[in-house]
Structure formats: structure tokens, C-alpha cells
Scaffold this active site. Structure first.
Site, PDB file in Angstrom:
ATOM      1  N   HIS A 129       0.816  -1.218  -0.123  1.00 60.88           N
ATOM      2  CA  HIS A 129       0.013  -0.048  -0.003  1.00 60.88           C
ATOM      3  C   HIS A 129       0.927   1.105  -0.016  1.00 60.88           C
ATOM      4  O   HIS A 129       2.084   1.109   0.677  1.00 60.88           O
ATOM      5  CB  HIS A 129      -0.802  -0.050   1.316  1.00 60.88           C
ATOM      6  CG  HIS A 129      -2.061   0.774   1.237  1.00 60.88           C
ATOM      7  ND1 HIS A 129      -1.947   2.269   1.430  1.00 60.88           N
ATOM      8  CD2 HIS A 129      -3.335   0.633   0.937  1.00 60.88           C
ATOM      9  CE1 HIS A 129      -3.294   2.943   1.307  1.00 60.88           C
ATOM     10  NE2 HIS A 129      -4.042   2.062   1.039  1.00 60.88           N
ATOM     11  N   ASP A 138      -7.745  -3.943  -0.337  1.00 62.33           N
ATOM     12  CA  ASP A 138      -8.354  -3.929  -1.819  1.00 62.33           C
ATOM     13  C   ASP A 138      -8.593  -5.352  -2.065  1.00 62.33           C
ATOM     14  O   ASP A 138      -9.430  -5.593  -3.015  1.00 62.33           O
ATOM     15  CB  ASP A 138      -7.607  -3.047  -2.729  1.00 62.33           C
ATOM     16  CG  ASP A 138      -7.642  -1.537  -2.443  1.00 62.33           C
ATOM     17  OD1 ASP A 138      -8.748  -1.083  -1.929  1.00 62.33           O
ATOM     18  OD2 ASP A 138      -6.746  -0.996  -2.167  1.00 62.33           O
TER      19      ASP A 138
END
Length: 427
Positions: A306, A363
């Protein structure tokens, strides 16, 4: 610690005050920089620029910390539901039983969407991207609720807030129903906020619908995990649009458009598209793991690591359990999801990924859950928007209550110097 920062420009020294946050974050106050020095800061993407002081969300990417109003995301996901977290983000405190009941009743009271909105949604071609439709109808709400355009008091602000919270899940579900050519249905007042969203999306006209408890719980957690994330692209968009005193509905519509971009809200969709790509190529996860390790190969594993969390994504740890439960409960047999499991196992055990902290992020797991639930990939970002709505509202409300100035970034001009105009026959 000194309370000022010193800067030298062309041999002249200037002192700028420091701003220290409650978590000891340090900012250099440059409000008077241009007036006193003639210079501006240059920060493409605003990666090092604090645009506001906010009491809503604290994020420490290096240590994997995410808190809403001081409460850890882990505790909120385990002990609160989405509507409680929504109230917390917007109003600053967890609601009492009475406050939550009133909040829920006020939302229910405004859950009916005007018939004219149905005509707008039904006028879209079935090929319309759900995010484009959602941004359009969210803005169109202002036509049916002109009383929300110019809010001056907190009561007027509250009225706008409960109205958008009431109607937004219905509008989001309608983008899916329109895509599928199904009748646009209204919220079932007998169901809770998240359960009613599931029925709005998947319920069939004239048939009973019982939302699965495990699926409902997983979706509730996903919405909580996405509810706010500090000053990201869409949130900053909501604040800067709202800073012109644009209405809540139009500010949120702008946020939806920002979220639509593949570099922001489209990450979970990109995960499924990557898995589909691997499936189309034979499903060999080892091949793609090796490609991901090869610096010369342009392939990148989507949903791993991330840009903000340099250690781990705390939201991923929470939702991994829900992803496992949903897959087990629904018993979905899907080669794409099997590929996802293979990639996850490798990333959690392979030293290459461990050393680089390339763990599956929120995600990755949200994409898996949405696919298992039968939500089309182009609806993933719509689900993200439903979750992020409380954060957008909270940020807009905070900005309006603090009477923040209109957003107006500066630039460094690099174009032509002054030129003389030439008549067209002389060009």
C-alpha cells in the site's frame, strides 16, 4: 523544541511558525510565506502539504495505525456497526442508544427517493458505468431538495446529512439494477442499513429476500474499513469543492468522480482484473509470482502492499477473516477465487514478500468478497463510495463548521514570457 522553522531565500532569513498535532505531527505554517517572501512552496500532488487541521481520522502508515476520532479501526470493526461508526465520524462521539435510534429513524424517514429520480436512472443506457450514473444522480438530488443548497445552521446541515445517508444506498443499488435491466425498488424499512442495501441490490420483485448473516457482517465491516482515510484524493476533492460553499450533495458528487479514477477507488477492481488475466493465461500463479519478483518485468501484483501503509494495512488483517467466512458460507467455486487464495498463501509465506512487506491489502480482500457476493467488478467502486460516504460528510461538515477559506492552490508558471500579438495574415 523550537516553535518556528527558519528558511533562507536569496540571502534573507525568514521564520515560520510550527503547528503541532495531537499525535505530535509537525507542520510548517506557510500562510504568510508568499506575502512576506514572494515565494510559494512547490509540492506536486500535495504529498507533503497539510491543507487543513482535522479531528476526524489519524493515520500512521509507517506503523500501520488507523483511528477514527481516537478509536482504533480494529476495535470499531469488532464492536460497532456501520451506522454507529457513521455517527461517530460525523458528530465526533459514539452515539448513545437514544441518539442512534433517532439517527436511524431520521434516516428511515427520508429513505424514499423521488419518482423523478427513477426516471433519470432509467434514462441512462444500460452500458452506463455505475460510477458515472451515481455521480450524476447524487448531484441531481439537489434539484429535488433545494432546501439543502444553502445551509447556514447545524439543523439545516443535519437535515442534508440524513437525507443523503438515507438515499445514497438506494441510488447506489439502482445503478446495479439499471445495469441488469431490473425494476428500481425502494428500501425495506424493516431491515437495517446494511441489510437493506443487500436487498436493494439483489432482491427480486415479488420475491422474499433474507440477507445472509455472514455476508451482511462482512459487508458491514468492509463499509467501516472504507469509511474514512484522512486527506486522500476524493476526500480532499469534497473539501475543496465544499470550501466554495457548494452543497453537500454536489460536493459528494465531486468526490465520487475523484474516487472513480483507477489510481484511487478502482484498486479492488484492478485486483479481479489481474486475477482474470492470470486465469486466461492458464492460472499458473507461480509464473506470475516470478514475474512480480522480476524487476525487469512490468507486471505488478495488484492488491499487495500500500502506498500509505509501509508496514501492513491494518484493515486487511480485519477483513481477511471475513473473506474466509464468506467464501466458506457461500461455497463459491470460482477458479479466479482459487487463484486469489494461491497468491495470498504465497505472499504470506514467501520471504521475498515478507522482507518487502508486500502483504495483501484491503483492496485484495474486498475484491474477493465482492466477487463472491456476485457484485460485478464495475460496481466495486460504487461499494467503496457507499462506505466512504460518512467520511466525506464528516470532512465536509468539519470544513463548513470551521468556516475554512475557499481552496485556491498556487502554481509555478513555466509558459511563454510576454509576446506581441500578430495579425492572422502575419502568422
Amino acid at each position: 523544541m523550537s516553535k518556528v522553522a527558519s528558511i533562507e531565500i536569496e540571502g534573507k532569513s525568514f521564520e515560520l511558525p510550527l503547528v503541532v498535532g495531537s499525535e505530535n505531527e509537525i507542520g510548517i505554517d506557510i500562510k504568510k510565506l508568499r506575502a512576506e517572501t514572494g515565494a510559494v512552496t512547490f509540492d506536486p500532488g500535495y504529498k507533503n502539504t497539510g491543507a487543513c487541521e482535522s479531528a476526524i481520522t489519524f493515520l500512521n502508515g509507517e506503523e500501520g495505525v488507523l483511528r477514527y476520532r481516537g478509536y482504533t479501526i480494529e476495535e470499531l470493526a469488532a464492536k460497532a456497526d456501520f451506522l454507529e461508526v457513521t455517527y461517530l465520524l460525523i458528530f465526533g462521539e459514539l452515539p448513545t442508544q437514544e441518539q442512534l435510534q433517532k439517527f436511524n429513524e431520521d434516516i428511515l424517514q427520508h429513505s424514499q427517493v423521488d419518482e423523478g429520480m427513477k426516471k433519470i436512472v432509467n434514462s441512462f443506457p444500460k452500458s452506463t458505468h455505475p460510477m458515472g450514473a451515481l455521480a450524476s444522480v447524487t448531484s441531481a438530488l439537489t434539484a429535488f431538495h433545494p432546501e439543502t443548497l444553502n445551509v447556514e445552521t447545524e439543523d439545516e446541515m443535519y437535515d442534508a446529512i440524513v437525507k443523503i445517508l438515507a438515499k445514497f444506498p438506494t441510488l447506489a443499488a439502482w445503478t446495479l439494477r439499471r445495469k441488469n435491466g431490473e425494476e428500481l425498488t425502494d428500501r425495506d424499512p424493516a431491515l437495517g442499513y446494511v441489510e437493506s442495501l443487500l436487498k436493494l441490490m439483489f432482491g427480486k420483485t415479488g420475491e422474499s429476500y433474507e440477507p445472509d448473516a455472514i455476508v451482511t457482517n462482512a459487508l458491514d465491516k468492509l463499509l467501516i474499513l472504507h469509511a474514512d482515510h484522512e486527506q486522500n484524493c476524493s476526500t480532499s476533492t469534497v473539501r475543496i469543492v465544499g470550501s466554495s460553499q457548494a452543497s453537500l450533495f454536489s460536493s459528494v458528487s465531486a468526490g465520487i468522480s475523484a474516487l472513480w479514477g483507477p489510481l484511487h477507488g478502482g484498486a479492488n477492481q484492478a485486483v479481479i482484473e489481474m486475477l482474470e488475466q492470470i486465469k486466461a493465461d492458464g492460472g499458473d500463479t507461480t509464473k506470475y509470482i516470478d514475474k512480480a519478483k522480476d524487476k525487469k518485468d512490468p507486471f505488478r501484483l495488484m492488491g499487495f502492499g500500500h502506498r500509505v501503509y509501509k508496514n501492513f494495512d491494518p484493515r486487511a488483517r480485519i477483513i481477511k477473516k471475513s473473506a474466509d467466512e464468506v467464501l466458506d458460507q457461500l461455497g463459491v467455486e470460482d477458479p479466479v477465487l482459487e487463484i486469489a487464495k494461491g497468491l495470498e498463501k504465497t505472499a504470506l509465506e514467501d520471504q521475498y514478500f515478507i522482507d518487502r512487506k508486500l502483504y495483501p491489502n484491503v483492496d485484495f480482500y474486498s475484491g474477493i468478497i465482492y466477487k463472491a457476493m456476485g457484485i460485478p467488478t464495475d460496481m466495486f467502486t460504487v461499494m467503496f463510495a457507499v462506505g466512504r460516504l460518512p467520511g466525506w460528510i464528516a470532512q465536509w461538515r468539519e470544513m463548513r463548521l470551521k468556516k475554512e477559506p475557499i481552496g485556491r492552490p498556487r502554481q509555478i508558471y513555466v509558459g511563454e514570457n510576454k509576446r506581441e500579438f500578430k495579425a492572422i495574415e502575419n502568422r
